[in-house]
Design a protein around this motif. Structure first.
Motif, mmCIF file in Angstrom:
data_model
loop_
_atom_site.group_PDB
_atom_site.id
_atom_site.type_symbol
_atom_site.label_atom_id
_atom_site.label_comp_id
_atom_site.label_asym_id
_atom_site.label_seq_id
_atom_site.Cartn_x
_atom_site.Cartn_y
_atom_site.Cartn_z
ATOM 1 N N HIS A 188 0.681 -1.090 -0.230
ATOM 2 C CA HIS A 188 0.053 0.055 -0.051
ATOM 3 C C HIS A 188 0.739 1.338 0.038
ATOM 4 N N ASP A 189 2.039 1.324 0.253
ATOM 5 C CA ASP A 189 3.059 2.241 0.371
ATOM 6 C C ASP A 189 3.604 2.150 -1.115
ATOM 7 N N LEU A 190 2.945 3.117 -1.928
ATOM 8 C CA LEU A 190 3.233 3.201 -3.310
ATOM 9 C C LEU A 190 4.790 3.484 -3.615
ATOM 10 N N ASP A 191 5.179 4.455 -2.878
ATOM 11 C CA ASP A 191 6.559 4.962 -3.065
ATOM 12 C C ASP A 191 7.620 3.829 -3.010
ATOM 13 N N LEU A 192 7.218 2.802 -2.616
ATOM 14 C CA LEU A 192 8.179 1.647 -2.499
ATOM 15 C C LEU A 192 8.558 1.114 -3.906
ATOM 16 N N LEU A 193 7.387 1.150 -4.852
ATOM 17 C CA LEU A 193 7.406 0.685 -6.191
ATOM 18 C C LEU A 193 7.829 1.658 -7.334
ATOM 19 N N ALA A 194 8.153 2.716 -7.054
ATOM 20 C CA ALA A 194 8.333 4.042 -8.056
ATOM 21 C C ALA A 194 9.463 3.414 -8.910
ATOM 22 N N ASP A 195 10.421 2.550 -8.595
ATOM 23 C CA ASP A 195 11.539 2.214 -9.521
ATOM 24 C C ASP A 195 11.417 0.571 -9.856
ATOM 25 N N TYR A 196 10.338 0.068 -9.742
ATOM 26 C CA TYR A 196 10.088 -1.407 -9.956
ATOM 27 C C TYR A 196 9.827 -1.617 -11.478
ATOM 28 N N ASP A 197 10.142 -2.701 -12.051
ATOM 29 C CA ASP A 197 10.143 -3.032 -13.509
ATOM 30 C C ASP A 197 8.782 -3.309 -13.842
ATOM 31 N N ARG A 198 7.888 -3.719 -13.017
ATOM 32 C CA ARG A 198 6.367 -3.853 -13.288
ATOM 33 C C ARG A 198 5.529 -3.905 -12.146
ATOM 34 N N VAL A 199 4.464 -3.209 -12.458
ATOM 35 C CA VAL A 199 3.394 -3.241 -11.323
ATOM 36 C C VAL A 199 2.130 -3.704 -11.774
ATOM 37 N N LEU A 200 1.498 -4.630 -10.898
ATOM 38 C CA LEU A 200 0.134 -5.265 -11.118
ATOM 39 C C LEU A 200 -0.945 -4.602 -10.359
ATOM 40 N N VAL A 201 -1.651 -4.194 -10.815
ATOM 41 C CA VAL A 201 -3.348 -3.755 -10.198
ATOM 42 C C VAL A 201 -4.166 -4.516 -10.229
ATOM 43 N N PHE A 202 -4.622 -4.992 -8.901
ATOM 44 C CA PHE A 202 -5.951 -5.859 -8.875
ATOM 45 C C PHE A 202 -7.128 -5.068 -8.186
ATOM 46 N N ASP A 203 -8.233 -5.558 -8.812
ATOM 47 C CA ASP A 203 -9.581 -4.824 -8.130
ATOM 48 C C ASP A 203 -10.286 -6.080 -8.230
ATOM 49 N N GLY A 204 -11.143 -6.330 -7.081
ATOM 50 C CA GLY A 204 -12.334 -7.144 -6.887
ATOM 51 C C GLY A 204 -11.864 -8.392 -7.536
ATOM 52 N N GLY A 205 -10.588 -9.077 -7.566
ATOM 53 C CA GLY A 205 -10.316 -10.271 -7.710
ATOM 54 C C GLY A 205 -9.678 -10.400 -9.348
ATOM 55 N N HIS A 206 -9.703 -9.248 -9.914
ATOM 56 C CA HIS A 206 -9.231 -9.143 -11.314
ATOM 57 C C HIS A 206 -7.907 -8.307 -11.578
ATOM 58 N N LEU A 207 -7.030 -8.754 -12.373
ATOM 59 C CA LEU A 207 -5.911 -8.124 -12.708
ATOM 60 C C LEU A 207 -6.594 -7.061 -13.730
ATOM 61 N N VAL A 208 -6.427 -5.662 -13.493
ATOM 62 C CA VAL A 208 -6.818 -4.779 -14.249
ATOM 63 C C VAL A 208 -5.853 -3.819 -14.718
ATOM 64 N N GLN A 209 -4.675 -3.789 -14.442
ATOM 65 C CA GLN A 209 -3.410 -3.088 -15.065
ATOM 66 C C GLN A 209 -2.193 -3.777 -14.903
ATOM 67 N N ASP A 210 -1.645 -3.775 -15.718
ATOM 68 C CA ASP A 210 -0.144 -4.442 -15.771
ATOM 69 C C ASP A 210 0.827 -3.631 -16.619
ATOM 70 N N GLY A 211 1.653 -2.883 -16.014
ATOM 71 C CA GLY A 211 2.448 -2.071 -16.657
ATOM 72 C C GLY A 211 3.582 -1.538 -15.644
#
Ligand SMILES: Nc1ncnc2c1ncn2[C@@H]1O[C@H](COP(=O)(O)OP(=O)(O)OP(=O)(O)O)[C@@H](O)[C@H]1O
Ligand SMILES: [Mg+2]
Length: 226
Positions: A188-211
């Motif tokens: 939930h600490d989004l700043d942790l991921l700023a320089d990550y290679d890829r971030v997946l977003v889930f909503d209601g059990g669905h993968l809704v964004q991947d990039g």
């Protein structure tokens, strides 16, 4: 390293926690974000077989998380949302040593590996401490050390900076940054991921964004605003 979801999904007592998804992960730093209850931990636990898919398959370097469960557990380490529950021995060094038992290593070899692991995460001074006396950040780092000392190639961190103050957060962030392993971070600490290679977003059990982190974080902010 390749993690593959082949139409893998999870239902608990008929309720869908994670809709079946097809996905291949091979990046070094992967983030997972979404609202509470969106399926992040379920997704993460599928990767090391702590949760079994109720449909489809999950493989790690070709090993199936159900039929090759022991091999997958050896490859994929998991630091839980509440890591104090996963430190099982009374002392810090003892807890790390426990993970190396049964491998035919001498006492001296085990002690040397434990010492080197603690030093590599900057917590050599915690070796003689009791695990129940550690602070939240210290517990997080020791749990990470206990998982890594066993030789895990993939490290899953479930909300590693929750409840940590800025100083302990920085220590965890720095420790993770220098790890050669593949790291999958649920946050939930989004700043942790700023320089990550890829971030997946889930909503209601669905993968809704991947990039890329910026796009995925923007999408998550849209979802959270609803
Ligand atoms: N063992 C279980 N039995 C029944 N339902 C479960 C189980 N584990 C998770 N769930 C349900 O599955 C859904 C997804 O849970 P999950 O723990 O994956 O969410 P999460 O995204 O990690 O949430 P949080 O941000 O609160 O940690 C939730 O509705 C949860 O109640
Ligand atoms: Mg969770």
């Amino acid at each position: 390293m390749e993690i593959r979801f082949d139409a893998a999904g999870v239902s608990f007592a008929g309720r869908v926690a994670l809709s079946p998804l097809r996905l291949t992960l091979c990046e070094r730093r992967i983030g997972v974000i979404g609202l509470n209850g969106s399926g992040k931990t379920t997704f993460a636990k599928l990767i090391n077989g702590l949760v079994k898919p109720t449909s489809g398959h999950v493989t790690v370097d070709g090993l199936d998380t159900v039929s090759d469960a022991d091999a997958v557990l050896g490859k994929v380490g998991f630091v839980f949302q509440n890591p104090q529950n996963q430190l099982i021995m009374p002392g810090v060094a003892e807890d790390l040593a426990f993970g190396l038992s049964g491998r035919g290593l001498s006492k001296a070899e085990i002690a040397a590996r434990v010492e080197a692991m603690l030093a590599s995460l900057g917590i050599a001074d915690l070796a003689a401490r009791r695990v129940h006396e550690l602070s939240g950040g210290e517990t997080q780092l020791v749990a990470m050390a206990s998982v890594l000392v066993t030789g895990a190639e993939i490290l899953i961190l479930d909300e590693p900076t929750n409840q940590l103050d800025l100083k302990n957060r920085r220590q965890v962030v720095d420790a993770v940054a220098q790890l050669p392993q593949c790291v999958i971070t649920v946050a939930h600490d989004l700043d942790l991921l700023a320089d990550y290679d890829r971030v997946l977003v889930f909503d209601g059990g669905h993968l809704v964004q991947d990039g890329a982190p910026a796009d995925s974080i923007a999408r998550y902010r849209e979802i959270a605003a609803c």
